[in-house]
Design a protein around this motif. Sequence first.
Motif, PDB file in Angstrom:
ATOM      1  N   GLU A  36      57.236  35.686  17.835  1.00  0.00           N
ATOM      2  CA  GLU A  36      56.262  34.598  18.026  1.00  0.00           C
ATOM      3  C   GLU A  36      55.483  34.769  19.329  1.00  0.00           C
ATOM      4  OE1 GLU A  36      58.431  30.965  17.643  1.00  0.00           O
ATOM      5  OE2 GLU A  36      58.862  31.316  15.526  1.00  0.00           O
ATOM      6  N   MET A  37      54.921  35.969  19.495  1.00  0.00           N
ATOM      7  CA  MET A  37      54.148  36.287  20.692  1.00  0.00           C
ATOM      8  C   MET A  37      52.652  36.356  20.390  1.00  0.00           C
ATOM      9  SD  MET A  37      56.612  39.228  22.290  1.00  0.00           S
ATOM     10  CE  MET A  37      55.437  39.627  23.550  1.00  0.00           C
ATOM     11  N   GLY A  38      52.213  35.655  19.349  1.00  0.00           N
ATOM     12  CA  GLY A  38      50.811  35.682  18.956  1.00  0.00           C
ATOM     13  C   GLY A  38      49.872  35.155  20.016  1.00  0.00           C
ATOM     14  N   ASP A  39      50.363  34.297  20.907  1.00  0.00           N
ATOM     15  CA  ASP A  39      49.509  33.780  21.972  1.00  0.00           C
ATOM     16  C   ASP A  39      49.358  34.783  23.114  1.00  0.00           C
ATOM     17  OD1 ASP A  39      52.202  33.476  22.542  1.00  0.00           O
ATOM     18  OD2 ASP A  39      51.882  31.740  23.837  1.00  0.00           O
ATOM     19  N   MET A  40      50.237  35.791  23.193  1.00  0.00           N
ATOM     20  CA  MET A  40      50.168  36.804  24.253  1.00  0.00           C
ATOM     21  C   MET A  40      49.492  38.085  23.784  1.00  0.00           C
ATOM     22  SD  MET A  40      53.853  36.580  26.003  1.00  0.00           S
ATOM     23  CE  MET A  40      54.738  35.038  26.028  1.00  0.00           C
TER      24      MET A  40
END
Length: 70
Positions: A36-40
């Motif tokens: 869940e690193m889609g924001d990075m």
Amino acid sequence: MGQTLAAKDQWYVVHVLSGQENKVRENIVKRVKTEEMGDMVYDVLLPTERVSEIKKARRLKPRENFFPVI
């Protein structure tokens, strides 16, 4: 991909074995989703282009990398 890059955003280049580029890209994309690193991580790019080749009287359009192997 409508996101704008902030001043702190950076580009990274990953050196991989020849012929393994797509496999590494898919593994990175899968890892971004599971962690869940889609924001990075905004996007994973593999610079390729279509080229025209003629082999045995047939026109082929394979994909080739932009950067040569050193």
